[in-house]
Design an enzyme around this catalytic site. Structure first.
Site, PDB file in Angstrom:
ATOM      1  N   ARG A  59      27.107  35.881  34.482  1.00 18.61           N
ATOM      2  CA  ARG A  59      28.078  36.748  33.824  1.00 18.61           C
ATOM      3  C   ARG A  59      27.345  37.613  32.798  1.00 18.61           C
ATOM      4  O   ARG A  59      26.479  37.131  32.037  1.00 18.61           O
ATOM      5  CB  ARG A  59      29.149  35.920  33.088  1.00 18.61           C
ATOM      6  CG  ARG A  59      30.163  35.253  33.998  1.00 18.61           C
ATOM      7  CD  ARG A  59      31.073  36.245  34.706  1.00 18.61           C
ATOM      8  NE  ARG A  59      32.075  35.607  35.550  1.00 18.61           N
ATOM      9  CZ  ARG A  59      31.934  35.325  36.839  1.00 18.61           C
ATOM     10  NH1 ARG A  59      30.807  35.627  37.467  1.00 18.61           N
ATOM     11  NH2 ARG A  59      32.926  34.766  37.526  1.00 18.61           N
ATOM     12  N   GLU A  94      32.230  45.726  33.480  1.00 17.81           N
ATOM     13  CA  GLU A  94      32.119  46.026  34.919  1.00 17.81           C
ATOM     14  C   GLU A  94      33.349  46.803  35.371  1.00 17.81           C
ATOM     15  O   GLU A  94      34.451  46.461  34.929  1.00 17.81           O
ATOM     16  CB  GLU A  94      31.994  44.730  35.721  1.00 17.81           C
ATOM     17  CG  GLU A  94      30.697  44.009  35.417  1.00 17.81           C
ATOM     18  CD  GLU A  94      30.528  42.689  36.178  1.00 17.81           C
ATOM     19  OE1 GLU A  94      31.353  42.392  37.067  1.00 17.81           O
ATOM     20  OE2 GLU A  94      29.576  41.961  35.861  1.00 17.81           O
ATOM     21  N   HIS A 137      27.687  43.397  41.121  1.00 11.33           N
ATOM     22  CA  HIS A 137      28.329  42.070  41.180  1.00 11.33           C
ATOM     23  C   HIS A 137      28.566  41.655  42.645  1.00 11.33           C
ATOM     24  O   HIS A 137      29.709  41.464  43.067  1.00 11.33           O
ATOM     25  CB  HIS A 137      29.651  42.077  40.387  1.00 11.33           C
ATOM     26  CG  HIS A 137      30.092  40.691  39.990  1.00 11.33           C
ATOM     27  ND1 HIS A 137      30.717  40.409  38.787  1.00 11.33           N
ATOM     28  CD2 HIS A 137      29.987  39.493  40.636  1.00 11.33           C
ATOM     29  CE1 HIS A 137      31.002  39.119  38.733  1.00 11.33           C
ATOM     30  NE2 HIS A 137      30.561  38.544  39.846  1.00 11.33           N
TER      31      HIS A 137
END
Ligand SMILES: NC(=O)C1=CN([C@@H]2O[C@H](COP(=O)(O)OP(=O)(O)OC[C@H]3O[C@@H](n4cnc5c(N)ncnc54)[C@H](OP(=O)(O)O)[C@@H]3O)[C@@H](O)[C@H]2O)C=CC1
Ligand SMILES: O=CC(=O)O
Length: 324
Positions: free
Chosen positions: A237, A266, A285
């Site tokens: 993360r 993000e 991601h």
């Protein structure tokens, strides 16, 4: 009458049908300003929710008085306040294990890309700038026989350790709140304190959950403890790293490079300074983003919701043990 559930992420049609065999399904393509009122309306009598990538907190839950289960299509559950869910007696289900190997592959992709400068070199070739044999200014560094330091020796950390030990002959150090005897035996992994790990590792790989304890764990001081040749890999993360401090460390040579699948915000804003740095490989991601694994995650999450609302929860629950 079937219980109603809110599905807030698109899933394969056969899996949506599986849900529909058990529930009345109300589908929303995410939860955003444009559909928030409709989601809130659907939550008023919903027993369950299933989806991903959206924070689900009190501002939504206060409108869901009958909610008994949430099934996230992810292993990470930092989008939720688990103690609040537990107080509300809502069980939270997640998808561990099915994505472990794919995410470890992504971590290793970042290790290889940063060490061998694969992105920079490929961009140079694509731009038609490969006109003579490359010189030492374009060389990368070896991965095999180096030292990897893994922060968080859980499922994904152990899968990274296996690749590092068995595939690349690397020495494996790890930092974890509890010892992991299985990886110590199988991969000769050595558990250490954070500071010596940062001082020794050529590759520091983050495979921790985001919690109050891990928020900005890797800050300016910890980056300064790393070797100037070291490469930071974050497959967990973004908020576990102080991103502004990382940008400084990459600019001034405190560390060699960073391979990042995750970011503080993000999607990563297009004007982020990170994107201007040649020693950064940034992925959107995609840790678990293969056809096979995303299907398996969605299937796992569907089964989790069915079990949570119609059967007895035995596995994949985050707080089920607190609700018995
Ligand atoms: N980039 C991507 O697409 C993906 C990212 N992820 C991220 O990766 C994370 C890890 O996943 P996974 O390996 O399955 O999770 P695990 O729970 O199996 O592993 C996490 C490990 O971190 C340890 N840990 C947690 N907190 C601390 C702490 N404060 N100090 C030291 N060690 C700690 C845990 O130890 P213990 O159990 O003893 O507490 C555990 O061994 C997920 O939470 C998710 O955020 C996951 C999948 C894909
Ligand atoms: O980031 C992905 C997850 O499954 O967690």
């Amino acid at each position: 009458m079937k219980q109603s559930v809110v599905l807030y992420k698109k899933i394969p049609p056969d899996l949506q049908q599986r849900l529909e065999q058990h529930f009345e399904v109300r589908f929303f393509d995410g939860i955003k300003a444009e559909n928030r009122e409709q989601v809130i309306h659907a939550l008023s009598d919903a027993a369950g929710m299933i989806g991903a990538s959206v924070p689900v907190r009190a501002d939504l839950l206060d409108h869901a008085p009958h909610l008994r289960a949430i099934s996230t299509i992810s292993v990470g559950y930092d989008q939720f306040d688990v103690s609040d869910l537990t107080q509300r007696r809502i069980v939270l289900m997640h998808t561990p294990t099915v994505l472990t190997e794919t995410t470890a592959d992504t971590v290793f992709t970042l290790i290889m890309m940063t060490a061998r400068r694969a992105l920079e070199m490929a961009e140079m070739v694509k731009a038609g700038k490969w006109q003579r044999s490359i010189g030492s200014e374009s060389y990368g560094v070896d991965v095999h026989d180096k030292t990897i330091g893994i922060l968080g020796m859980g499922r994904i950390g152990a899968a990274v350790a296996r690749r590092a030990h068995a595939g690349f002959g690397m020495k494996v150090l790890y930092w974890n709140d509890m010892p992991n005897p299985r990886v110590e035996q199988a991969y000769a992994a050595q558990r250490c304190e954070l500071e010596p790990l940062l001082e020794q590792a050529d590759f520091v790989c983050i495979t921790l959950p985001l919690t109050d304890q891990t928020y900005r764990l890797i800050n300016a001081q910890r980056l300064a403890q790393m070797r100037p040749e070291a490469i930071l890999i974050n497959g967990a993360r973004g908020k576990i790293v102080d991103q502004a401090a990382l940008i400084e460390a990459l600019k001034n040579g405190t560390i060699r490079a960073a391979g990042l699948d995750v970011f503080e915000v993000e999607p990563l804003p297009a004007d982020s300074e990170l994107l201007k740095l040649p020693n950064v490989v940034a992925l959107p991601h995609i840790g678990s983003a293969t056809h096979e694994t995303r299907y398996n995650m969605a299937a796992c999450a569907v089964d989790n919701l069915i079990t949570a609302l119609t059967g007895e929860v035995r596995e994949n629950s985050v707080n089920g043990h607190l609700l018995r």
